[in-house]
Design a protein around this motif. Structure first.
Motif, PDB file in Angstrom:
ATOM      1  N   LEU A  56     -24.380   3.072  31.814  1.00  9.64           N
ATOM      2  CA  LEU A  56     -23.603   1.618  31.730  1.00  9.64           C
ATOM      3  C   LEU A  56     -22.556   1.390  32.500  1.00  9.64           C
ATOM      4  CD1 LEU A  56     -23.991   0.231  28.056  1.00  9.64           C
ATOM      5  CD2 LEU A  56     -25.992  -0.344  30.277  1.00  9.64           C
ATOM      6  N   ALA A  57     -21.700   0.439  33.463  1.00 12.06           N
ATOM      7  CA  ALA A  57     -21.095   0.327  34.375  1.00 12.06           C
ATOM      8  C   ALA A  57     -20.090   0.176  33.770  1.00 12.06           C
ATOM      9  CB  ALA A  57     -21.490   0.697  36.296  1.00 12.06           C
ATOM     10  N   ALA A  58     -18.939  -0.229  34.667  1.00 12.83           N
ATOM     11  CA  ALA A  58     -17.771  -1.341  34.006  1.00 12.83           C
ATOM     12  C   ALA A  58     -17.903  -2.083  34.736  1.00 12.83           C
ATOM     13  CB  ALA A  58     -16.243   0.151  34.495  1.00 12.83           C
ATOM     14  N   SER A 111     -17.556 -10.110  33.757  1.00  7.79           N
ATOM     15  CA  SER A 111     -16.745  -9.003  33.253  1.00  7.79           C
ATOM     16  C   SER A 111     -16.978  -8.922  31.320  1.00  7.79           C
ATOM     17  CB  SER A 111     -14.876  -9.149  33.296  1.00  7.79           C
ATOM     18  OG  SER A 111     -14.961  -8.341  32.719  1.00  7.79           O
ATOM     19  N   THR A 112     -16.809  -9.960  30.697  1.00  7.04           N
ATOM     20  CA  THR A 112     -17.119 -10.106  29.562  1.00  7.04           C
ATOM     21  C   THR A 112     -18.487  -9.043  28.576  1.00  7.04           C
ATOM     22  OG1 THR A 112     -15.906 -12.001  29.440  1.00  7.04           O
ATOM     23  CG2 THR A 112     -17.391 -11.596  27.786  1.00  7.04           C
ATOM     24  N   PHE A 113     -19.775  -9.047  29.650  1.00  8.31           N
ATOM     25  CA  PHE A 113     -20.903  -8.733  29.417  1.00  8.31           C
ATOM     26  C   PHE A 113     -20.897  -7.395  29.851  1.00  8.31           C
ATOM     27  CE2 PHE A 113     -22.956 -12.779  28.505  1.00  8.31           C
ATOM     28  CZ  PHE A 113     -23.928 -12.499  27.994  1.00  8.31           C
ATOM     29  N   TRP A 117     -22.022  -4.880  27.164  1.00  6.23           N
ATOM     30  CA  TRP A 117     -22.643  -3.648  27.190  1.00  6.23           C
ATOM     31  C   TRP A 117     -21.965  -2.490  26.696  1.00  6.23           C
ATOM     32  CZ3 TRP A 117     -26.956  -6.559  27.512  1.00  6.23           C
ATOM     33  CH2 TRP A 117     -26.779  -7.692  28.249  1.00  6.23           C
ATOM     34  N   ILE A 118     -21.605  -1.886  26.834  1.00  3.98           N
ATOM     35  CA  ILE A 118     -20.228  -0.457  26.257  1.00  3.98           C
ATOM     36  C   ILE A 118     -20.256  -0.582  24.902  1.00  3.98           C
ATOM     37  CG2 ILE A 118     -18.273   0.605  27.188  1.00  3.98           C
ATOM     38  CD1 ILE A 118     -18.544  -0.461  30.169  1.00  3.98           C
ATOM     39  N   VAL A 127     -21.183   5.320  29.419  1.00  4.83           N
ATOM     40  CA  VAL A 127     -20.425   4.091  29.803  1.00  4.83           C
ATOM     41  C   VAL A 127     -19.994   4.713  30.811  1.00  4.83           C
ATOM     42  CG1 VAL A 127     -21.348   3.279  27.707  1.00  4.83           C
ATOM     43  CG2 VAL A 127     -19.338   4.517  27.779  1.00  4.83           C
ATOM     44  N   GLN A 128     -19.009   3.302  31.502  1.00  5.45           N
ATOM     45  CA  GLN A 128     -17.618   4.200  32.729  1.00  5.45           C
ATOM     46  C   GLN A 128     -16.507   3.161  32.097  1.00  5.45           C
ATOM     47  OE1 GLN A 128     -18.574   1.928  36.018  1.00  5.45           O
ATOM     48  NE2 GLN A 128     -18.064   4.005  37.502  1.00  5.45           N
ATOM     49  N   ARG A 129     -15.699   4.228  31.818  1.00  7.14           N
ATOM     50  CA  ARG A 129     -14.392   3.244  31.373  1.00  7.14           C
ATOM     51  C   ARG A 129     -13.981   3.494  32.503  1.00  7.14           C
ATOM     52  NH1 ARG A 129     -15.121   1.703  26.339  1.00  7.14           N
ATOM     53  NH2 ARG A 129     -16.087   3.386  25.214  1.00  7.14           N
TER      54      ARG A 129
END
Length: 136
Positions: A56-58, A111-113, A117-118, A127-129
């Motif tokens: 899941l990308a940022a 951005s909120t979604f 998702w993360i 996940v991408q942070r």
């Protein structure tokens, strides 16, 4: 602070306040169709998330994070799956902003979604942070 800077700051605060009152769970026929499409695809993506091949990308999209986790003959199919998911996600963000009568909120919705998702990703998914990938 110059007057124009102060007015710009006030406008940003007002826009943020207005977006905070948006309905991210709003529904429309288009949103319902997109959610159904994404839900159906999730059964195919879940094993790829669990294997670490897809993350899941940022930015609110999904990404083929580790292509080595997918056998070469299946990579084309996985790339198509990821592309279809990202197309639906982009359409979902756009439709939610539009359904709230504020198409200009699409970036904020995305951005909120992305954060949702993360936060809701299962343990073990990637996940991408920022720019880094981390295993949740």
């Amino acid at each position: 602070m110059k007057l124009s800077q102060a007015l710009g700051a006030v406008a940003l605060v007002l826009a943020a306040h207005a977006f905070a009152q948006s309905n991210l769970d709003i529904d429309s026929p288009a949103i319902t169709a997109l959610k159904a499409s994404m839900q159906q695809r999730h059964a195919q993506l879940a094993p790829l998330y669990a294997a670490g091949a897809v993350g899941l990308a940022a930015d609110g999209s999904v990404a083929l994070r580790d292509a080595s986790g997918v056998p070469l003959p299946q990579r084309g199919q996985v790339n198509a799956l990821v592309a279809a998911e990202n197309a639906d996600r982009a359409a979902l963000y756009r439709e939610i902003a539009r359904a709230n009568s504020h198409p200009e909120w699409e970036a904020e919705v995305r951005s909120t979604f992305a954060q949702r998702w993360i936060e809701r990703a299962q343990a073990g998914w990637w996940v991408q942070r920022g720019k880094d990938w981390v295993k949740k």
